[in-house]
Design a protein around this motif. Structure first.
Motif, PDB file in Angstrom:
ATOM      1  N   LYS A   1       6.608  -1.765  -6.926  1.00 25.12           N
ATOM      2  CA  LYS A   1       7.421  -1.263  -8.695  1.00 25.12           C
ATOM      3  C   LYS A   1       6.077  -0.735  -9.731  1.00 25.12           C
ATOM      4  O   LYS A   1       6.860   0.049 -10.165  1.00 25.12           O
ATOM      5  CB  LYS A   1       7.477  -2.552  -8.828  1.00 25.12           C
ATOM      6  N   LEU A   2       5.103  -0.765  -8.959  1.00 26.68           N
ATOM      7  CA  LEU A   2       3.890  -0.111  -9.848  1.00 26.68           C
ATOM      8  C   LEU A   2       3.910   1.592  -9.285  1.00 26.68           C
ATOM      9  O   LEU A   2       3.526   2.638 -10.279  1.00 26.68           O
ATOM     10  CB  LEU A   2       2.084  -0.442  -9.437  1.00 26.68           C
ATOM     11  N   VAL A   3       4.506   1.905  -8.063  1.00 24.80           N
ATOM     12  CA  VAL A   3       4.147   3.085  -7.970  1.00 24.80           C
ATOM     13  C   VAL A   3       4.063   3.922  -8.485  1.00 24.80           C
ATOM     14  O   VAL A   3       3.467   5.026  -8.661  1.00 24.80           O
ATOM     15  CB  VAL A   3       4.443   2.853  -5.822  1.00 24.80           C
ATOM     16  N   SER A   4       5.363   4.549  -9.311  1.00 23.63           N
ATOM     17  CA  SER A   4       6.276   5.505  -9.766  1.00 23.63           C
ATOM     18  C   SER A   4       5.494   5.394 -10.996  1.00 23.63           C
ATOM     19  O   SER A   4       5.404   6.904 -11.621  1.00 23.63           O
ATOM     20  CB  SER A   4       7.751   5.094  -9.696  1.00 23.63           C
ATOM     21  N   GLY A   5       5.126   4.995 -11.476  1.00 22.99           N
ATOM     22  CA  GLY A   5       4.747   4.322 -12.774  1.00 22.99           C
ATOM     23  C   GLY A   5       3.026   5.606 -12.344  1.00 22.99           C
ATOM     24  O   GLY A   5       2.619   5.719 -13.116  1.00 22.99           O
TER      25      GLY A   5
ATOM     26  N   ASP B   1      10.493  11.109  -9.086  1.00 18.23           N
ATOM     27  CA  ASP B   1      12.533  10.862  -8.895  1.00 18.23           C
ATOM     28  C   ASP B   1      12.427  10.093  -8.177  1.00 18.23           C
ATOM     29  O   ASP B   1      13.334   9.308  -7.533  1.00 18.23           O
ATOM     30  CB  ASP B   1      12.594  11.740  -9.871  1.00 18.23           C
ATOM     31  N   ILE B   2      12.774  10.697  -6.644  1.00 14.49           N
ATOM     32  CA  ILE B   2      12.504  10.569  -5.238  1.00 14.49           C
ATOM     33  C   ILE B   2      11.925   9.399  -5.013  1.00 14.49           C
ATOM     34  O   ILE B   2      12.840   8.115  -4.195  1.00 14.49           O
ATOM     35  CB  ILE B   2      12.409  11.120  -4.454  1.00 14.49           C
ATOM     36  N   LEU B   3      10.931   8.939  -5.583  1.00 14.71           N
ATOM     37  CA  LEU B   3      10.586   7.385  -5.617  1.00 14.71           C
ATOM     38  C   LEU B   3      10.834   6.469  -5.449  1.00 14.71           C
ATOM     39  O   LEU B   3      11.172   5.084  -5.543  1.00 14.71           O
ATOM     40  CB  LEU B   3       9.130   7.510  -5.734  1.00 14.71           C
ATOM     41  N   ALA B   4      11.876   6.421  -7.205  1.00 14.11           N
ATOM     42  CA  ALA B   4      12.175   5.724  -8.056  1.00 14.11           C
ATOM     43  C   ALA B   4      13.488   5.032  -7.185  1.00 14.11           C
ATOM     44  O   ALA B   4      13.525   3.450  -7.663  1.00 14.11           O
ATOM     45  CB  ALA B   4      12.309   6.375  -8.964  1.00 14.11           C
ATOM     46  N   VAL B   5      14.189   6.351  -6.319  1.00 14.21           N
ATOM     47  CA  VAL B   5      15.261   5.834  -6.258  1.00 14.21           C
ATOM     48  C   VAL B   5      15.450   4.908  -4.444  1.00 14.21           C
ATOM     49  O   VAL B   5      15.475   3.202  -4.326  1.00 14.21           O
ATOM     50  CB  VAL B   5      15.833   6.845  -6.062  1.00 14.21           C
TER      51      VAL B   5
ATOM     52  N   ASN C   1      -1.903  -5.805  -4.903  1.00 15.96           N
ATOM     53  CA  ASN C   1      -2.371  -7.267  -3.667  1.00 15.96           C
ATOM     54  C   ASN C   1      -0.778  -7.769  -4.924  1.00 15.96           C
ATOM     55  O   ASN C   1      -1.272  -9.085  -4.747  1.00 15.96           O
ATOM     56  CB  ASN C   1      -3.782  -8.115  -4.367  1.00 15.96           C
ATOM     57  N   GLY C   2      -0.068  -7.760  -4.527  1.00 12.99           N
ATOM     58  CA  GLY C   2       1.261  -8.382  -5.287  1.00 12.99           C
ATOM     59  C   GLY C   2       2.152  -7.947  -4.553  1.00 12.99           C
ATOM     60  O   GLY C   2       2.756  -7.192  -3.790  1.00 12.99           O
ATOM     61  N   GLU C   3       3.105  -9.501  -4.227  1.00 15.64           N
ATOM     62  CA  GLU C   3       4.811  -8.753  -3.525  1.00 15.64           C
ATOM     63  C   GLU C   3       5.854  -7.835  -4.493  1.00 15.64           C
ATOM     64  O   GLU C   3       6.655  -7.265  -3.415  1.00 15.64           O
ATOM     65  CB  GLU C   3       5.540 -10.197  -3.946  1.00 15.64           C
ATOM     66  N   ASP C   4       5.075  -7.405  -5.466  1.00 10.55           N
ATOM     67  CA  ASP C   4       6.091  -6.490  -6.187  1.00 10.55           C
ATOM     68  C   ASP C   4       4.962  -5.257  -6.505  1.00 10.55           C
ATOM     69  O   ASP C   4       6.155  -4.292  -7.619  1.00 10.55           O
ATOM     70  CB  ASP C   4       6.783  -6.875  -7.411  1.00 10.55           C
TER      71      ASP C   4
ATOM     72  N   THR D   1       1.168  -0.865   0.414  1.00 11.35           N
ATOM     73  CA  THR D   1      -0.342  -0.066  -0.010  1.00 11.35           C
ATOM     74  C   THR D   1       0.535   0.733   0.138  1.00 11.35           C
ATOM     75  O   THR D   1       1.975   1.409   0.311  1.00 11.35           O
ATOM     76  CB  THR D   1      -1.064   0.598   1.210  1.00 11.35           C
ATOM     77  N   PHE D   2       0.475   2.540  -0.825  1.00  7.56           N
ATOM     78  CA  PHE D   2       1.222   3.506  -0.526  1.00  7.56           C
ATOM     79  C   PHE D   2      -0.022   4.999  -0.852  1.00  7.56           C
ATOM     80  O   PHE D   2      -1.217   4.518  -1.575  1.00  7.56           O
ATOM     81  CB  PHE D   2       1.689   3.574  -2.002  1.00  7.56           C
TER      82      PHE D   2
END
Length: 85
Positions: A61-65, A78-82, A55-58, A38-39
Motif C-alpha cells: 500500500k506504500l509503493v504508489s505514494g 496510476d497503473i500500480l495503484a490499480v 517490513n509490514g503485511e501492508d 519488496t518492490f
C-alpha cells in the motif's frame, strides 16, 4: 483495468514484469513473505528506478505514494495503484 491505464505491452522476462507504455519501458519485480513486501523497478528508457523494502503485511500500500514522491512516471504510478490494491 480502465482503458487510459492499459499499457501498450505487458509481459514477463526472467521474473521481471515488462511494461511498455508512452514510449517507455519499465521492468518491475515484487516479492512478499509474511511480514515483508519488496518492490523494485528500473526503466532503461529514463535511466531511473527504485528498490523499496518494507517490513509490514501492508507494505504494498506504500509503493504508489513512494513512487509518486520519487517522480516516477505518473502513468506507471496510476497503473500500480490499480495492480497492487
Amino acid at each position: 483495468m480502465p482503458q487510459p491505464l492499459c499499457p501498450d505491452d505487458l509481459g514477463r522476462g526472467l521474473s521481471w514484469s515488462v511494461i511498455k507504455a508512452h514510449n517507455t519501458v519499465i521492468l518491475m519485480h515484487t516479492g512478499h513473505d509474511p511480514g515483508v513486501y519488496t518492490f523494485a523497478y528500473v526503466s532503461p528508457t529514463t535511466k531511473s528506478g527504485a528498490v523499496i523494502l518494507t517490513n509490514g503485511e501492508d507494505g504494498k500500500k506504500l509503493v504508489s505514494g513512494i513512487l509518486h514522491d520519487l517522480d516516477a512516471p505518473q502513468w506507471f504510478v496510476d497503473i500500480l495503484a490499480v495492480m497492487l490494491h
